[in-house]
Enzyme design. Structure first.
Site, mmCIF file in Angstrom:
data_model
loop_
_atom_site.group_PDB
_atom_site.id
_atom_site.type_symbol
_atom_site.label_atom_id
_atom_site.label_comp_id
_atom_site.label_asym_id
_atom_site.label_seq_id
_atom_site.Cartn_x
_atom_site.Cartn_y
_atom_site.Cartn_z
ATOM 1 N N GLU A 153 0.853 -1.462 0.043
ATOM 2 C CA GLU A 153 0.061 -0.332 0.083
ATOM 3 C C GLU A 153 0.637 1.054 0.134
ATOM 4 O O GLU A 153 1.835 1.473 0.488
ATOM 5 C CB GLU A 153 -0.813 -0.190 1.657
ATOM 6 C CG GLU A 153 -1.860 1.358 0.952
ATOM 7 C CD GLU A 153 -2.884 1.460 2.083
ATOM 8 O OE1 GLU A 153 -2.131 0.586 3.227
ATOM 9 O OE2 GLU A 153 -4.327 2.397 2.927
ATOM 10 N N LYS B 63 -9.495 3.241 -1.990
ATOM 11 C CA LYS B 63 -9.614 1.786 -0.844
ATOM 12 C C LYS B 63 -11.068 2.535 -0.094
ATOM 13 O O LYS B 63 -11.590 3.129 0.034
ATOM 14 C CB LYS B 63 -8.676 2.391 -0.058
ATOM 15 C CG LYS B 63 -8.276 2.068 1.214
ATOM 16 C CD LYS B 63 -7.520 2.791 2.384
ATOM 17 C CE LYS B 63 -7.164 1.612 3.525
ATOM 18 N NZ LYS B 63 -6.089 2.030 4.601
ATOM 19 N N CYS C 262 -6.056 -2.735 2.327
ATOM 20 C CA CYS C 262 -5.214 -2.883 3.865
ATOM 21 C C CYS C 262 -6.358 -2.969 4.739
ATOM 22 O O CYS C 262 -7.063 -3.647 4.555
ATOM 23 C CB CYS C 262 -4.912 -1.608 4.263
ATOM 24 S SG CYS C 262 -3.316 -1.946 5.685
HETATM 25 N N1 LIG Z 1 -3.154 1.001 6.076
HETATM 26 C C1 LIG Z 1 -4.549 0.563 7.212
HETATM 27 O O1 LIG Z 1 -5.107 0.574 6.854
HETATM 28 N N2 LIG Z 1 -3.665 0.290 8.132
HETATM 29 C C2 LIG Z 1 -4.685 -0.120 9.129
HETATM 30 C C3 LIG Z 1 -4.457 -0.746 10.343
HETATM 31 C C4 LIG Z 1 -4.642 -1.946 9.791
HETATM 32 O O2 LIG Z 1 -5.985 -3.039 9.904
HETATM 33 O O3 LIG Z 1 -3.531 -3.272 10.270
#
Ligand SMILES: NC(=O)NCCC(=O)O
Length: 386
Positions: free
Chosen positions: A120, A197, A234
């Protein structure tokens, strides 16, 4: 924080377990009966050795079918740290990361990858923890005409490779706003499309909602020469309905470019994408960055932790899960790495036929239930003693 920090679970098992026990542990842990090692060309391994990143190869098999040829594809997942300090000029930081990842993409091409995916927001430090707008918003670039897509499009054409890359997108058609976006480049080198996203975190130091809103591109599946591909970015990996919609749209491989840290999500990491692969009868490719990133100014996130300048460690551990519930070992928790996985897309339909999860999914039932649950006057279906 324990004194010993595990670098790679699979390496640890292989180092300490006798062969018979190791085979049984891998059967239970990874769901595989036979050794799944994929031998990689020396040329690919040499690039990795010369440039200091891991390269690991694994393969999944499917049954031979009488009426369909095998649909074998090779997938490359790239996990990496940033290269130079976050205080360096934006374009210098991006160029340094480009150069590292271009070398890893070359190794992926040497290893015969048909599809490669980055982590990401791969072109920048994961600066959203700071809640600072400057200079970090300057990393944003157009999805189709930005410099990174143009650079990768040349590689996609040269290597006959689909490249999926996740960036901070500058939306020139809508007031130059910003999105967290995955861009898909065809193996012809043409821009195929993008996905924004869907689910934005508000947890720990993941202060991304300061920068961008929840995505508005639905659940696109990109039909390519190497299969029907989708991207769950993510935090969306925590939402089974997000995975499900990509499945309903016919995805065969869903990539999960991520950025996440150990004490927050590591216990969940090996479960969520693997379960999504099982429940939706497709392959999933969770990819996480590595390293700890230092920022110029202290920041807090309202979670009780003291003001700090660092973010991490991001624990890598990228892997691939298959629709039959098996998975590959993970890449390391702390090193740059390229994971090369050969798979037969036919396994997706074989698992739909075997388990019947798609047939028994009862989409109309849940469509009605979700509609009711989303009404302002929703009453939970609770039965209690009167
Ligand atoms: N980049 C992101 O969405 N991280 C959020 C933390 C997670 O979901 O582990």
């Amino acid at each position: 924080m324990s004194a010993f920090e595990l670098k790679n679970l699979n390496d640890c098992l292989e180092k300490h377990l006798p062969p018979d026990e190791l085979k049984e542990v891998k059967r239970i842990l990874y769901g595989v009966e036979e050794d799944q090692t994929l031998e990689l060309p020396t040329s690919a391994k040499d690039i990795a050795e010369q440039n200091g990143f891991d390269i690991k190869g694994y393969r999944f098999t499917a049954r031979e079918e009488q009426t369909r040829k095998r649909r074998i594809v090779r997938v490359g997942a790239i996990q990496n740290s940033i290269v130079i300090p976050t205080t360096a000029p934006i374009e210098k930081q991006r160029e340094a990361i480009w150069n590292k990842v271009k070398t890893m993409i070359k190794a992926a091409a040497e290893a015969g990858c048909n599809i490669v995916c980055t982590q990401e927001a791969w072109t920048m430090p994961f600066a959203f923890c700071t809640r600072e707008k400057f200079p970090w918003c300057e990393f944003a670039e157009e999805a189709e005409n930005g410099p990174t897509t143009k650079m990768l499009a040349e590689l996609a054409k040269a290597y006959n490779m689909v490249i999926i890359h996740s960036i901070l997108e500058r939306d020139m058609e809508h007031g130059e706003t910003i999105w967290n976006t995955a861009v898909v480049i065809s193996n012809s080198g043409r821009y195929l499309g993008k996905h924004r996203k869907n689910h934005i975190p508000r947890v720990g130091d993941f202060n991304e909602s300061t920068y961008y809103m929840e995505g508005n591109t639905g659940h696109p599946v990109f039909e390519t020469e190497f299969g029907k591909l989708a991207v769950n970015i993510c935090y969306g990996r925590h939402h089974p309905q997000n995975w499900m919609m990509f499945g309903l749209n016919g995805a065969e491989i869903v990539f999960n470019p991520s950025a996440t840290i150990g004490r927050l999500s590591e216990p969940l990491w090996s479960i969520e994408a693997r379960n999504a692969a099982i429940a939706n009868s497709y392959f999933t490719v969770p990819i996480n960055r590595v390293g700890t990133e230092q920022f110029p100014n202290e920041y807090t996130s309202g979670d009780g932790n003291k003001a700090h300048k660092e973010f991490g460690p991001f624990y890598g551990s990228s892997y691939v899960a298959a629709p039959d519930g098996s998975r590959t070992p993970s890449l390391s928790r702390d090193k740059d790495g390229l994971l090369v996985v050969e798979l037969d897309l036919n396994l997706c339909r074989q698992m739909k036929d075997f388990w019947g999860f798609r047939m028994t999914q009862r989409v109309p039932l849940y469509a009605e239930s979700f509609k009711k649950a989303s009404e302002h006057d929703f009453k939970p279906q609770i039965i209690k003693e009167t």
